[in-house]
Design an enzyme around this catalytic site. Structure first.
Site, PDB file in Angstrom:
ATOM      1  N   ALA A  54       0.796  -1.232   0.000  1.00  0.00           N
ATOM      2  CA  ALA A  54       0.000   0.000   0.000  1.00  0.00           C
ATOM      3  C   ALA A  54       0.836   1.294   0.000  1.00  0.00           C
ATOM      4  CB  ALA A  54      -0.983  -0.033   1.164  1.00  0.00           C
ATOM      5  N   ARG A  93      -5.301  -0.062  -9.231  1.00  0.00           N
ATOM      6  CA  ARG A  93      -5.644  -1.062  -8.198  1.00  0.00           C
ATOM      7  C   ARG A  93      -6.619  -0.400  -7.210  1.00  0.00           C
ATOM      8  NH1 ARG A  93      -0.965  -4.463  -5.580  1.00  0.00           N
ATOM      9  NH2 ARG A  93      -2.662  -5.966  -5.420  1.00  0.00           N
ATOM     10  N   ASP A 241      -4.000  -2.695   3.838  1.00  0.00           N
ATOM     11  CA  ASP A 241      -4.166  -1.894   2.614  1.00  0.00           C
ATOM     12  C   ASP A 241      -5.175  -0.773   2.786  1.00  0.00           C
ATOM     13  OD1 ASP A 241      -3.067  -4.601   1.590  1.00  0.00           O
ATOM     14  OD2 ASP A 241      -2.738  -3.129   0.002  1.00  0.00           O
ATOM     15  N   ASN A 251      -6.398  -6.556   4.132  1.00  0.00           N
ATOM     16  CA  ASN A 251      -5.001  -6.903   3.831  1.00  0.00           C
ATOM     17  C   ASN A 251      -5.021  -8.109   2.895  1.00  0.00           C
ATOM     18  OD1 ASN A 251      -2.142  -6.401   4.263  1.00  0.00           O
ATOM     19  ND2 ASN A 251      -2.088  -8.360   5.340  1.00  0.00           N
TER      20      ASN A 251
HETATM   21  O1  MRU Z   1      -1.046  -7.258  -3.571  1.00  0.00           O
HETATM   22  P1  MRU Z   1       0.012  -6.618  -2.740  1.00  0.00           P
HETATM   23  O2  MRU Z   1       1.307  -7.358  -2.763  1.00  0.00           O
HETATM   24  O3  MRU Z   1       0.171  -5.154  -3.076  1.00  0.00           O
HETATM   25  O4  MRU Z   1      -0.556  -6.697  -1.244  1.00  0.00           O
HETATM   26  C1  MRU Z   1       0.222  -6.145  -0.215  1.00  0.00           C
HETATM   27  C2  MRU Z   1      -0.332  -6.334   1.139  1.00  0.00           C
HETATM   28  O5  MRU Z   1      -1.377  -6.912   1.334  1.00  0.00           O
HETATM   29  C3  MRU Z   1       0.435  -5.703   2.270  1.00  0.00           C
HETATM   30  O6  MRU Z   1       0.320  -6.455   3.438  1.00  0.00           O
HETATM   31  C4  MRU Z   1      -0.115  -4.275   2.524  1.00  0.00           C
HETATM   32  O7  MRU Z   1      -0.155  -3.545   1.340  1.00  0.00           O
HETATM   33  C5  MRU Z   1       0.692  -3.546   3.527  1.00  0.00           C
HETATM   34  S1  MRU Z   1       2.259  -3.059   2.900  1.00  0.00           S
HETATM   35  C6  MRU Z   1       3.072  -2.186   4.113  1.00  0.00           C
END
Ligand code: MRU
Length: 350
Positions: A54, A93, A241, A251
């Site tokens: 995120a 996204r 997220d 998340n």
């Molecule tokens: O699909 P992604 O790899 O972007 O998903 C990431 C996550 O779910 C993380 O745990 C979240 O973004 C926190 S990152 C500090």
């Protein structure tokens, strides 16, 4: 001081420069930097997870805005180009609110400074994007300081997906307390869930933790319950997220299952996230948009078919953990504990 092996994402040079990021789709096999010089490539980089997590997505969006306005020929044109760029990047996204937070922040700065001469306005926006990255790095360090004491000597810590330096400007959110505890000489071990289907845990989290010299054990997602039942896990820390006003936290898919397992085994489940991940406009997690990914990520991930052609697939990329299952949210402003609307607002708005 924790030193990250590579920079996740940064800007090279002046207004005519480029955004450079590590291409996370190639890790851990290959460390290759990707130079992004146009908005379309930035959209693709976010969509295909070259840059992911995120906070890192938010930083990418801020740099994307700079790419979208740097050739504008008047302030009026710039404001039109900016709107077009933010509308477009917003479609990359849907779940991580940091993306929208960063786009809104860049738009607000442009509006507030629309009286500046064109070149100055462009430089002001580049400076704002840099500030988004620098502030994220500082927030991650603060999350580490606030979360460090949750890890006691001899603990087993379980994490899901990757919320480390690769998902942020540096240092991470869920991994920040681990890096801080490790730097303070606390001995502990980490169980990293593999994180199907894109393997952020296997490919990225283990890579980061091992480079920091932290005792790391990889497990598949389905092993988490058994490992907990064996008494090997003392606490869970994940990232988020998007966090709603009542503390419900979206998340990576599988996080909700981990939180339920932690509850059954009486293990505290913590979420670590900066204030930029909170969306106080949503009363609870049911309104958080959940991204669905392509079927091929499940049926032929990493180039090998593992399910029959034509099989029906459902592939939500995130899930929501209700606030009742969260022992505390570790933010850069301190701990939200217990987790409810009152405590969330007190820490984030207060
Ligand atoms: O699909 P992604 O790899 O972007 O998903 C990431 C996550 O779910 C993380 O745990 C979240 O973004 C926190 S990152 C500090």
């Amino acid at each position: 001081m924790h030193k990250q092996p590579v920079r996740t994402i940064h800007w090279l040079g002046g207004l005519d420069g480029a955004c450079e990021m590590i291409d996370q789709t190639l890790l851990p096999g290959e460390v290759r930097m990707l130079r992004v010089t146009d908005v379309e490539t930035m959209w693709q980089a976010i969509k295909r997870l070259s840059v992911r997590g995120a906070p890192a997505i938010g930083i990418a969006a801020a740099y994307g805005v700079v790419l979208g306005i740097r050739d504008s020929e008047s302030v009026e044109d710039l404001l039109v180009d900016l709107k077009e760029t933010t509308d477009y990047l917003a479609t990359s996204r849907p779940t991580a609110v940091n993306l929208f937070w960063a786009l809104e922040r860049m738009s607000a700065v442009a509006q507030a400074n629309a009286g500046l001469p064109l070149e100055e306005l462009k430089l002001r926006l580049l400076a704002e994007a840099e500030a988004v990255r620098e502030e994220d790095a500082a927030m991650c360090r603060a999350i580490g300081r606030h979360g460090q004491s949750l890890i006691a000597p001899g603990n087993g810590v379980l994490t899901h997906c990757n919320a480390g330096g690769l998902a942020t400007a540096e240092y991470g959110t869920a991994l920040a307390p681990m890096f801080a505890a490790h730097a303070a000489g606390v001995p502990f071990r980490v169980f990293a869930d593999e994180t199907r289907p894109l393997l952020q845990g296997a490919r990225l989290t283990t890579w980061e933790l091992m480079q920091a010299g932290i005792d790391t054990t990889l497990i598949t997602d389905s092993m988490a319950g058994f490992v907990m039942s064996q008494g090997k896990v003392d606490l869970v820390i994940t990232g988020a997220d998007r966090i709603a006003a009542n503390g419900d936290a979206a998340n990576k898919i599988g996080t909700y299952s981990v939180a339920q397992l932690a509850r059954v085994h009486n293990i505290p489940f913590y979420v670590a996230a900066p204030s930029s991940t909170f969306d106080l406009s949503l009363a609870n997690g049911s309104a958080i948009p959940i991204e669905e990914r392509g079927a091929e990520e499940v049926t032929e991930g990493f180039g090998r078919r593992t399910a029959p052609a034509g099989v029906k697939v459902y592939a939500p990329a995130f899930d929501v953990t209700p606030h009742e299952l969260i022992a505390a949210i570790i933010t850069e402003r301190g701990l939200v504990q217990p987790v409810n609307e009152h405590t969330v607002r007190a820490v984030i708005e207060g």
